[in-house]
Each structure stands twice: as C-alpha cells, then as structure tokens.
Scaffold this active site. Structure first.
Site, PDB file in Angstrom:
ATOM      1  N   ARG A 185       0.789  -1.226   0.000  1.00 21.19           N
ATOM      2  CA  ARG A 185       0.000   0.000   0.000  1.00 21.19           C
ATOM      3  C   ARG A 185       0.826   1.283   0.000  1.00 21.19           C
ATOM      4  O   ARG A 185       0.369   2.312  -0.494  1.00 21.19           O
ATOM      5  CB  ARG A 185      -0.959  -0.009   1.192  1.00 21.19           C
ATOM      6  CG  ARG A 185      -1.997  -1.122   1.102  1.00 21.19           C
ATOM      7  CD  ARG A 185      -3.048  -0.970   2.160  1.00 21.19           C
ATOM      8  NE  ARG A 185      -4.067  -2.012   2.063  1.00 21.19           N
ATOM      9  CZ  ARG A 185      -5.125  -2.080   2.858  1.00 21.19           C
ATOM     10  NH1 ARG A 185      -5.300  -1.173   3.808  1.00 21.19           N
ATOM     11  NH2 ARG A 185      -6.002  -3.051   2.710  1.00 21.19           N
ATOM     12  N   ASP A 214     -15.254   8.615   9.573  1.00 23.74           N
ATOM     13  CA  ASP A 214     -14.162   7.692   9.296  1.00 23.74           C
ATOM     14  C   ASP A 214     -12.871   8.499   9.228  1.00 23.74           C
ATOM     15  O   ASP A 214     -12.890   9.691   8.875  1.00 23.74           O
ATOM     16  CB  ASP A 214     -14.391   6.956   7.973  1.00 23.74           C
ATOM     17  CG  ASP A 214     -13.623   5.640   7.898  1.00 23.74           C
ATOM     18  OD1 ASP A 214     -14.240   4.580   8.075  1.00 23.74           O
ATOM     19  OD2 ASP A 214     -12.401   5.679   7.677  1.00 23.74           O
TER      20      ASP A 214
END
Length: 281
Positions: free
Chosen positions: A39, A147
């Site tokens: 990632r 979030d």
C-alpha cells in the site's frame, strides 16, 4: 520502479508502526508487513523517494497535511456491506419502536456510525428505519457517519454503488435502493438527506457533544491495542444517551471500556446510565 524494488527493513517497519499508532491508534502486527509494502510503495514511488526510511523522514520533516492523510488512508482497511450483522438492525428497529412509542412526535433521534467506511452502514440504518417507521420523516432524525479515511468518505457521500452490492439482499430490502439501469444503485434522496459524513480520528478530540441514542462501531477497534480500545469504548459510554445502545463487531469486546455498559445481546451493549439518574444530577 517496480513494487518489488522497495524492501522494508525492520527499522523502517518499526518507524511506520510507531507513526500510524501515534497518529491514528492503529496497531500493526508483524503479519501486516506485506500490506504495508503493497500500500505504501506506490506513494513512495510517486514522491520520487528512494525507500520507506526516506518516506517517514519526509512525513516527519516536510510533508503536508495531505501527505499525512494519504499515509493514513493507505493503511486503513475498509470492509463493509449493506445489512452486515443483521441482528444489530433487528435490535435497532425494536429500540426505535420503543422510542417512538414513548417520545413526543417530532422528537430528536441521533445515531452515529463510527468507522463508516464507504457508507453502507449508515445508509442501511437510514433506509431500514425509514421503511419501518415512515413517521420518522417528521422527527428530528439524523445519522452521523465518520471515518479517518477521507477517500472512503468521498465515496460514501456520493451514495452510488455497484448493483452487485444489493444482489444478496431480500427483495424487500433491495427495493429500498434506486436502480439506474447502468449497473449501479443509488441511495434515495430521503435517505441521503439523513446522513452527514465527516472525517474523524477516534483517538483525537471529538467535536460533537451528543447525546447519541445509538452508536455503531463495528470491526474498527480490532485495529487498536487493548488500552486504546478501552479508552475509545469508555468515551462512547460518555456520549451515549442514558440507556442508549452500542453495537460492536462480532470479534470485539469492550475490555476495560465496558464498565459503563451491560451486555444485552450478541455484541450489543446498553449504557448503564438511566435517564432518571441523569436528570437528578
């Protein structure tokens, strides 16, 4: 450069773990090494940096707030679906039915979806409750979706999903979505109007005061260590309405943060505070 050209030393992995824990409370295990390389490599490559040590140096010494957010976005995991853990929504309907029966028409109802990812959870809450209780349209009814990952919040705000996301739902539930004939489904405007999406880091100060009648925080605390879990769950207890409910993930427990709650169902907890005690205070 190819992804494989970036190696991750123990020192680099330790620095990344330390940083993501400090800024987001996320505890990375050694099993996450491959995920970290996968990632973060594209970010390191895009910045033209030679490796992960240089990347952490960049974040600590000259990176922008946007760079820091990209770091967090890359290391968060977002797995969700509509009507996930259905027993929570069944319990919520029973709870809201009681609230409607006992509160004046047009009362306030607040629900928080913490760690809402791409929005399926808060939209399920809104669509399901409006379908079961149309009178909520006349209530002061709002849902907050938060979030830490700003990329998933942007997707959530659009309210557009592949039609495959509703293929496993019952016909009654599937009809709550608008099909557009292009392979996508859209959340109805009445549901979208209920939900506000905001970025929020759970280990930092919370701007909202509550109280919330219900809080969903499912499969989020599994990324925290035990002390952080206890702190977050304890704060949920403080912002919940008296006798309100907290819904958590199937593999989670409240640990040290559970003193203010009683277990009332599978991964369903109720605040021990009563309305009468709160009023007396």
């Amino acid at each position: 450069m190819e992804q494989g050209e970036f190696s991750l030393s123990e020192r680099e992995f330790s620095r990344i773990k330390t940083r993501v824990y400090k800024v987001a409370g996320i505890s990375l295990s050694d099993a996450k090494r491959t995920l970290v390389v996968s990632r973060l490599s594209k970010i390191v490559r895009a910045l033209g940096l030679p490796g992960f040590d240089a990347y952490v140096d960049y974040l600590e010494q000259g990176g922008s707030a946007g760079d820091g957010q990209d770091f967090i976005n890359a290391l968060t995991t977002n797995l969700t679906r509509f009507y996930r853990e259905d027993h929570h929504f069944e319990h919520l309907r029973t709870y809201v039915r009681e609230l409607i029966a006992n509160r004046p028409r047009g009362s306030r109802l607040r629900i928080w979806s913490a760690g809402c990812s791409t929005g399926q959870e808060p939209y399920t809450i809104g669509a399901d409750l409006l379908d079961a209780f149309p009178e909520l349209k006349r209530w002061d009814f709002r849902i907050l979706g938060t979030d830490i990952d700003t990329a998933v919040l942007a997707k959530a705000a659009r309210g557009i999903y592949p039609e495959s996301e509703v293929s496993g739902l019952t016909p009654a539930r599937a009809r709550l979505f608008e099909r557009r004939g292009d392979g996508s489904v859209h959340m109805p405007q009445a549901v979208r109007d209920l939900v506000a999406f905001k970025p929020l880091n759970l280990i930092e100060p919370w701007p909202m005061k509550g109280p919330f009648d219900a809080i969903f925080c499912r499969n989020v605390a599994i990324y925290f260590d035990k002390p952080t879990q206890g702190q977050v769950f304890g704060r949920f207890g403080q912002i919940l309405a008296p006798e309100g409910f907290l819904y958590i993930g199937h593999s989670e427990n409240l640990g040290s943060g559970g003193e203010g709650f009683r277990l009332v169902g599978k991964t369903i907890y109720q605040s021990k505070r009563s309305a009468s005690r709160r009023e007396a205070a």
